[in-house]
Design an enzyme around this catalytic site. Sequence first.
Site, PDB file in Angstrom:
ATOM      1  NE  ARG A 108      -3.840   0.708   1.816  1.00 12.31           N
ATOM      2  CZ  ARG A 108      -5.076   0.783   2.305  1.00 12.31           C
ATOM      3  NH1 ARG A 108      -5.311   1.430   3.420  1.00 12.31           N
ATOM      4  NH2 ARG A 108      -6.088   0.221   1.675  1.00 12.31           N
ATOM      5  CG  HIS A 135      -8.147   0.310  -3.168  1.00 14.91           C
ATOM      6  ND1 HIS A 135      -7.413  -0.806  -2.816  1.00 14.91           N
ATOM      7  CD2 HIS A 135      -8.834   0.674  -2.042  1.00 14.91           C
ATOM      8  CE1 HIS A 135      -7.649  -1.094  -1.548  1.00 14.91           C
ATOM      9  NE2 HIS A 135      -8.501  -0.220  -1.063  1.00 14.91           N
ATOM     10  CD  GLN A 138     -12.779  -1.510  -1.308  1.00 19.26           C
ATOM     11  OE1 GLN A 138     -12.008  -1.399  -0.385  1.00 19.26           O
ATOM     12  NE2 GLN A 138     -13.982  -2.046  -1.167  1.00 19.26           N
ATOM     13  CG  ASP A 229     -13.164   6.466  -1.349  1.00 16.77           C
ATOM     14  OD1 ASP A 229     -13.069   6.305  -0.122  1.00 16.77           O
ATOM     15  OD2 ASP A 229     -12.170   6.504  -2.110  1.00 16.77           O
ATOM     16  CB  CYS A 269     -14.085   1.394  -0.433  1.00 16.42           C
ATOM     17  SG  CYS A 269     -13.596   3.128  -0.356  1.00 16.42           S
ATOM     18  NE  ARG A 297     -10.176  -5.047   0.078  1.00 13.22           N
ATOM     19  CZ  ARG A 297      -9.407  -4.048   0.561  1.00 13.22           C
ATOM     20  NH1 ARG A 297      -9.980  -2.992   1.111  1.00 13.22           N
ATOM     21  NH2 ARG A 297      -8.092  -4.086   0.453  1.00 13.22           N
TER      22      ARG A 297
END
Length: 310
Positions: A108, A135, A138, A229, A269, A297
Amino acid sequence: MSVNLKGRHFLSMLDFSREEILAVLDTAKELKGKRNKAADSLPLSGKTLAMIFQKPSLRTRVSFETGMTQLGGHAIYLAPTDISIGKRETTEDIATVLSRMTDVIMARVFGHDIVADLAKYSTVPVINGLSDYEHPCQTLADFQTVIERKGKLEGLTFCYVGDGNNVAHSLMFGGAQVGMNVTIITPSGYEPVPEVTEKATAIGKGTGATIMITNDLEAMSGVDVLYTDVWASMGQEAEAEARKQIFKAYCIDAKAMSLAKDDAVILHCLPAHYGDEIDYDTSRLPNSAIFDQAENRLHAQKALLVHVAG
Ligand code: CP
Ligand code: NVA
Protein backbone atom coordinates in the site's frame (compact mmCIF):
# COMPACT_ATOMS: atom_id res chain seq x y z
CA MET A 1 -9.57 -23.05 -11.58
CA SER A 2 -10.09 -22.41 -15.24
CA VAL A 3 -7.34 -19.81 -15.67
CA ASN A 4 -3.68 -19.85 -14.71
CA LEU A 5 -2.60 -16.69 -12.87
CA LYS A 6 0.36 -18.23 -11.05
CA GLY A 7 3.22 -15.75 -10.63
CA ARG A 8 1.23 -12.81 -12.03
CA HIS A 9 1.38 -9.30 -10.57
CA PHE A 10 -1.90 -7.52 -9.76
CA LEU A 11 -1.28 -3.79 -9.79
CA SER A 12 -4.29 -2.74 -11.82
CA MET A 13 -7.72 -4.02 -12.85
CA LEU A 14 -6.21 -3.95 -16.34
CA ASP A 15 -3.67 -6.62 -15.38
CA PHE A 16 -6.34 -9.32 -15.56
CA SER A 17 -8.65 -10.05 -18.48
CA ARG A 18 -12.41 -10.30 -18.10
CA GLU A 19 -12.15 -14.08 -17.91
CA GLU A 20 -9.41 -13.87 -15.26
CA ILE A 21 -11.37 -11.37 -13.13
CA LEU A 22 -14.46 -13.59 -13.28
CA ALA A 23 -12.39 -16.67 -12.39
CA VAL A 24 -11.01 -14.94 -9.27
CA LEU A 25 -14.56 -13.92 -8.31
CA ASP A 26 -15.74 -17.53 -8.75
CA THR A 27 -12.96 -18.72 -6.44
CA ALA A 28 -13.89 -15.99 -3.95
CA LYS A 29 -17.48 -17.26 -3.87
CA GLU A 30 -16.28 -20.82 -3.39
CA LEU A 31 -13.90 -19.85 -0.55
CA LYS A 32 -16.59 -17.78 1.17
CA GLY A 33 -18.88 -20.83 1.12
CA LYS A 34 -16.19 -23.04 2.69
CA ARG A 35 -15.12 -20.52 5.30
CA ASN A 36 -13.56 -22.01 8.41
CA LYS A 37 -14.73 -25.54 7.63
CA ALA A 38 -12.29 -28.18 8.80
CA ALA A 39 -12.31 -29.66 5.30
CA ASP A 40 -10.68 -26.52 3.94
CA SER A 41 -7.43 -27.27 2.22
CA LEU A 42 -4.43 -25.12 3.08
CA PRO A 43 -3.17 -24.13 -0.38
CA LEU A 44 -0.66 -21.59 0.96
CA SER A 45 0.80 -23.84 3.63
CA GLY A 46 4.38 -22.77 4.38
CA LYS A 47 4.08 -19.62 2.26
CA THR A 48 4.67 -16.07 3.43
CA LEU A 49 3.16 -12.77 2.35
CA ALA A 50 5.17 -9.58 2.95
CA MET A 51 2.85 -6.60 3.50
CA ILE A 52 4.39 -3.17 2.96
CA PHE A 53 2.39 -0.20 4.23
CA GLN A 54 3.18 3.47 3.60
CA LYS A 55 -0.35 4.43 4.74
CA PRO A 56 -2.77 3.33 7.48
CA SER A 57 -5.25 0.47 7.02
CA LEU A 58 -7.89 -1.57 8.80
CA ARG A 59 -9.51 -3.72 6.11
CA THR A 60 -6.52 -4.30 3.84
CA ARG A 61 -4.18 -5.34 6.61
CA VAL A 62 -6.66 -7.51 8.49
CA SER A 63 -8.09 -9.19 5.39
CA PHE A 64 -4.69 -10.08 3.92
CA GLU A 65 -3.28 -11.23 7.25
CA THR A 66 -6.36 -13.25 8.19
CA GLY A 67 -6.57 -14.60 4.66
CA MET A 68 -3.02 -15.94 4.79
CA THR A 69 -3.71 -17.60 8.15
CA GLN A 70 -6.88 -19.24 6.83
CA LEU A 71 -5.00 -20.50 3.77
CA GLY A 72 -2.29 -22.07 5.91
CA GLY A 73 0.34 -19.39 5.31
CA HIS A 74 1.76 -16.46 7.20
CA ALA A 75 1.83 -12.69 6.71
CA ILE A 76 4.42 -10.16 7.88
CA TYR A 77 3.30 -6.58 8.52
CA LEU A 78 5.92 -4.01 7.57
CA ALA A 79 4.78 -0.67 9.00
CA PRO A 80 5.53 2.64 7.25
CA THR A 81 8.55 3.31 9.45
CA ASP A 82 9.89 -0.28 9.42
CA ILE A 83 11.44 -0.21 5.97
CA SER A 84 10.85 3.40 4.84
CA ILE A 85 10.64 2.38 1.21
CA GLY A 86 12.81 4.57 -1.00
CA LYS A 87 14.42 6.30 1.99
CA ARG A 88 16.18 3.68 4.11
CA GLU A 89 16.57 1.42 1.10
CA THR A 90 15.75 1.44 -2.60
CA THR A 91 12.58 -0.16 -3.92
CA GLU A 92 14.78 -2.37 -6.11
CA ASP A 93 16.70 -3.76 -3.13
CA ILE A 94 13.54 -4.25 -1.07
CA ALA A 95 11.87 -6.18 -3.91
CA THR A 96 14.98 -8.28 -4.45
CA VAL A 97 15.41 -9.17 -0.77
CA LEU A 98 11.72 -9.93 -0.22
CA SER A 99 11.71 -12.13 -3.34
CA ARG A 100 14.52 -14.22 -1.82
CA MET A 101 12.56 -14.81 1.40
CA THR A 102 8.82 -14.57 0.76
CA ASP A 103 6.33 -15.92 -1.78
CA VAL A 104 4.15 -12.89 -2.47
CA ILE A 105 4.29 -9.16 -1.73
CA MET A 106 1.40 -6.78 -1.08
CA ALA A 107 2.09 -3.04 -0.92
CA ARG A 108 0.00 0.00 0.00
CA VAL A 109 1.81 3.06 -1.27
CA PHE A 110 1.54 6.68 -2.30
CA GLY A 111 2.95 6.78 -5.84
CA HIS A 112 1.83 4.02 -8.22
CA ASP A 113 5.41 3.99 -9.53
CA ILE A 114 6.43 2.32 -6.24
CA VAL A 115 4.25 -0.77 -6.81
CA ALA A 116 5.30 -0.75 -10.46
CA ASP A 117 8.96 -0.72 -9.37
CA LEU A 118 8.40 -3.48 -6.82
CA ALA A 119 6.87 -5.58 -9.60
CA LYS A 120 9.74 -4.76 -11.94
CA TYR A 121 12.36 -6.08 -9.54
CA SER A 122 10.39 -8.80 -7.75
CA THR A 123 10.48 -12.43 -8.82
CA VAL A 124 7.36 -13.16 -6.74
CA PRO A 125 3.87 -11.74 -7.42
CA VAL A 126 3.25 -8.15 -6.29
CA ILE A 127 -0.27 -7.07 -5.31
CA ASN A 128 -1.35 -3.42 -5.18
CA GLY A 129 -3.05 -2.93 -1.80
CA LEU A 130 -3.86 0.69 -2.84
CA SER A 131 -1.81 3.32 -4.58
CA ASP A 132 -2.76 6.91 -5.34
CA TYR A 133 -3.81 5.69 -8.80
CA GLU A 134 -5.71 2.42 -8.19
CA HIS A 135 -7.25 0.17 -5.55
CA PRO A 136 -7.87 -3.05 -7.51
CA CYS A 137 -8.31 -5.38 -4.50
CA GLN A 138 -11.19 -3.17 -3.42
CA THR A 139 -12.80 -3.53 -6.84
CA LEU A 140 -12.63 -7.34 -6.63
CA ALA A 141 -14.51 -7.24 -3.31
CA ASP A 142 -16.95 -4.66 -4.68
CA PHE A 143 -17.72 -6.85 -7.68
CA GLN A 144 -18.17 -9.93 -5.49
CA THR A 145 -20.68 -7.93 -3.42
CA VAL A 146 -22.61 -6.73 -6.47
CA ILE A 147 -22.83 -10.30 -7.80
CA GLU A 148 -24.18 -11.44 -4.41
CA ARG A 149 -26.90 -8.77 -4.49
CA LYS A 150 -27.68 -8.59 -8.21
CA GLY A 151 -26.57 -11.96 -9.57
CA LYS A 152 -24.45 -10.35 -12.30
CA LEU A 153 -22.22 -7.45 -13.29
CA GLU A 154 -22.73 -7.21 -17.04
CA GLY A 155 -25.37 -4.74 -18.14
CA LEU A 156 -25.80 -3.06 -14.74
CA THR A 157 -25.22 0.66 -14.23
CA PHE A 158 -22.75 1.26 -11.43
CA CYS A 159 -22.69 4.86 -10.22
CA TYR A 160 -19.80 6.27 -8.21
CA VAL A 161 -20.39 9.66 -6.56
CA GLY A 162 -17.53 11.75 -5.16
CA ASP A 163 -13.85 12.17 -5.93
CA GLY A 164 -12.39 10.79 -9.17
CA ASN A 165 -9.72 8.93 -7.21
CA ASN A 166 -7.91 5.58 -6.99
CA VAL A 167 -11.11 3.72 -6.10
CA ALA A 168 -12.98 5.33 -9.00
CA HIS A 169 -10.16 4.46 -11.41
CA SER A 170 -10.19 0.75 -10.53
CA LEU A 171 -13.98 0.62 -10.76
CA MET A 172 -13.84 2.21 -14.20
CA PHE A 173 -11.21 -0.22 -15.46
CA GLY A 174 -12.98 -3.19 -13.89
CA GLY A 175 -16.44 -2.15 -15.09
CA ALA A 176 -15.14 -1.65 -18.62
CA GLN A 177 -13.51 -5.10 -18.57
CA VAL A 178 -16.61 -6.97 -17.39
CA GLY A 179 -19.18 -5.06 -19.45
CA MET A 180 -20.75 -3.03 -16.64
CA ASN A 181 -21.69 0.61 -17.28
CA VAL A 182 -19.89 3.00 -14.94
CA THR A 183 -21.12 6.52 -14.24
CA ILE A 184 -18.78 8.77 -12.27
CA ILE A 185 -20.33 11.90 -10.75
CA THR A 186 -17.83 14.41 -9.36
CA PRO A 187 -17.62 18.13 -8.69
CA SER A 188 -15.99 20.04 -11.52
CA GLY A 189 -12.21 19.70 -11.36
CA TYR A 190 -12.27 16.36 -9.49
CA GLU A 191 -12.92 14.07 -12.43
CA PRO A 192 -10.87 10.89 -12.90
CA VAL A 193 -7.51 11.20 -14.66
CA PRO A 194 -8.31 11.65 -18.40
CA GLU A 195 -6.02 8.74 -19.37
CA VAL A 196 -8.15 6.39 -17.21
CA THR A 197 -11.37 7.63 -18.79
CA GLU A 198 -9.92 7.22 -22.28
CA LYS A 199 -8.64 3.68 -21.63
CA ALA A 200 -11.85 2.57 -19.88
CA THR A 201 -14.00 4.04 -22.65
CA ALA A 202 -11.97 2.26 -25.32
CA ILE A 203 -12.20 -1.09 -23.48
CA GLY A 204 -15.91 -0.55 -22.88
CA LYS A 205 -16.51 -0.21 -26.62
CA GLY A 206 -15.48 -3.84 -26.97
CA THR A 207 -17.45 -5.19 -23.97
CA GLY A 208 -20.61 -3.08 -24.22
CA ALA A 209 -19.82 -0.96 -21.14
CA THR A 210 -20.55 2.76 -21.25
CA ILE A 211 -18.25 4.98 -19.18
CA MET A 212 -19.81 8.33 -18.32
CA ILE A 213 -18.12 11.17 -16.43
CA THR A 214 -20.37 14.02 -15.31
CA ASN A 215 -20.82 16.76 -12.70
CA ASP A 216 -24.60 16.31 -12.80
CA LEU A 217 -26.13 14.64 -9.73
CA GLU A 218 -29.25 13.78 -11.76
CA ALA A 219 -27.12 11.09 -13.42
CA MET A 220 -27.94 8.93 -10.35
CA SER A 221 -31.38 8.40 -11.88
CA GLY A 222 -32.22 4.75 -12.37
CA VAL A 223 -28.80 3.34 -11.45
CA ASP A 224 -28.36 -0.17 -9.99
CA VAL A 225 -25.50 0.63 -7.61
CA LEU A 226 -24.63 3.80 -5.69
CA TYR A 227 -21.03 3.91 -4.46
CA THR A 228 -19.02 6.51 -2.63
CA ASP A 229 -15.65 7.01 -0.96
CA VAL A 230 -14.05 9.70 1.19
CA TRP A 231 -13.73 13.17 -0.35
CA ALA A 232 -10.09 13.50 0.74
CA SER A 233 -7.93 10.41 0.35
CA MET A 234 -4.90 9.44 2.41
CA GLY A 235 -2.22 12.00 1.59
CA GLN A 236 -4.79 14.76 0.90
CA GLU A 237 -5.49 15.60 4.55
CA ALA A 238 -4.46 19.24 4.06
CA GLU A 239 -7.24 19.65 1.47
CA ALA A 240 -9.95 18.02 3.58
CA GLU A 241 -11.63 21.21 4.86
CA ALA A 242 -11.66 22.89 1.44
CA ARG A 243 -13.02 19.74 -0.17
CA LYS A 244 -15.91 19.60 2.35
CA GLN A 245 -17.31 22.78 0.82
CA ILE A 246 -16.68 21.75 -2.79
CA PHE A 247 -18.13 18.23 -2.41
CA LYS A 248 -21.04 18.86 -0.04
CA ALA A 249 -23.78 18.11 -2.60
CA TYR A 250 -22.00 14.92 -3.73
CA CYS A 251 -23.38 12.70 -1.04
CA ILE A 252 -25.30 9.43 -0.81
CA ASP A 253 -28.43 10.33 1.15
CA ALA A 254 -32.22 10.04 0.95
CA LYS A 255 -32.28 12.31 -2.10
CA ALA A 256 -29.76 10.11 -3.91
CA MET A 257 -31.81 7.03 -3.00
CA SER A 258 -34.93 8.65 -4.45
CA LEU A 259 -33.15 8.99 -7.80
CA ALA A 260 -31.59 5.51 -7.99
CA LYS A 261 -33.61 2.33 -8.59
CA ASP A 262 -35.66 1.26 -5.55
CA ASP A 263 -33.45 -1.78 -5.12
CA ALA A 264 -30.16 0.03 -5.79
CA VAL A 265 -27.26 -1.40 -3.78
CA ILE A 266 -25.38 1.10 -1.60
CA LEU A 267 -21.63 0.60 -1.38
CA HIS A 268 -18.77 2.40 0.36
CA CYS A 269 -15.22 1.05 0.51
CA LEU A 270 -14.81 2.45 4.07
CA PRO A 271 -13.56 4.15 6.16
CA ALA A 272 -16.64 6.42 6.04
CA HIS A 273 -17.08 10.00 7.13
CA TYR A 274 -20.77 9.93 8.05
CA GLY A 275 -22.53 13.17 7.24
CA ASP A 276 -20.08 13.93 4.44
CA GLU A 277 -20.04 11.50 1.50
CA ILE A 278 -22.80 9.30 2.99
CA ASP A 279 -25.27 9.85 5.78
CA TYR A 280 -25.40 7.33 8.58
CA ASP A 281 -29.08 6.38 8.14
CA THR A 282 -28.60 5.68 4.43
CA SER A 283 -25.56 3.54 5.19
CA ARG A 284 -27.73 1.35 7.44
CA LEU A 285 -30.64 0.79 5.01
CA PRO A 286 -31.36 -2.80 3.91
CA ASN A 287 -30.06 -1.76 0.48
CA SER A 288 -26.66 -1.10 2.01
CA ALA A 289 -24.04 -3.82 1.54
CA ILE A 290 -21.11 -1.89 3.00
CA PHE A 291 -20.20 -4.51 5.59
CA ASP A 292 -20.63 -7.43 3.16
CA GLN A 293 -18.29 -5.45 0.95
CA ALA A 294 -15.76 -5.08 3.77
CA GLU A 295 -16.00 -8.82 4.57
CA ASN A 296 -15.56 -9.68 0.91
CA ARG A 297 -12.09 -8.12 0.98
CA LEU A 298 -11.14 -11.28 2.87
CA HIS A 299 -12.69 -13.72 0.41
CA ALA A 300 -11.71 -11.90 -2.78
CA GLN A 301 -8.08 -11.52 -1.68
CA LYS A 302 -7.86 -15.12 -0.48
CA ALA A 303 -8.95 -16.06 -4.00
CA LEU A 304 -6.37 -13.71 -5.48
CA LEU A 305 -3.61 -15.15 -3.28
CA VAL A 306 -4.56 -18.72 -4.18
CA HIS A 307 -4.48 -17.87 -7.89
CA VAL A 308 -1.20 -15.94 -7.97
CA ALA A 309 0.77 -17.65 -5.20
CA GLY A 310 -0.87 -21.05 -4.67
N1 CP B 1 -11.18 0.01 2.04
C1 CP B 1 -9.92 -0.08 2.50
O1 CP B 1 -8.95 -0.28 1.75
O2 CP B 1 -9.82 0.01 3.85
P1 CP B 1 -8.48 0.22 4.69
O3 CP B 1 -7.91 1.56 4.27
O4 CP B 1 -8.89 0.19 6.13
O5 CP B 1 -7.52 -0.88 4.34
N1 NVA C 1 -9.59 6.83 -1.72
C1 NVA C 1 -9.29 6.38 -0.38
C2 NVA C 1 -9.59 4.93 -0.23
C3 NVA C 1 -9.40 4.38 1.15
C4 NVA C 1 -9.65 2.91 1.23
C5 NVA C 1 -7.85 6.68 -0.05
O1 NVA C 1 -6.98 6.49 -0.92
O2 NVA C 1 -7.57 7.10 1.08
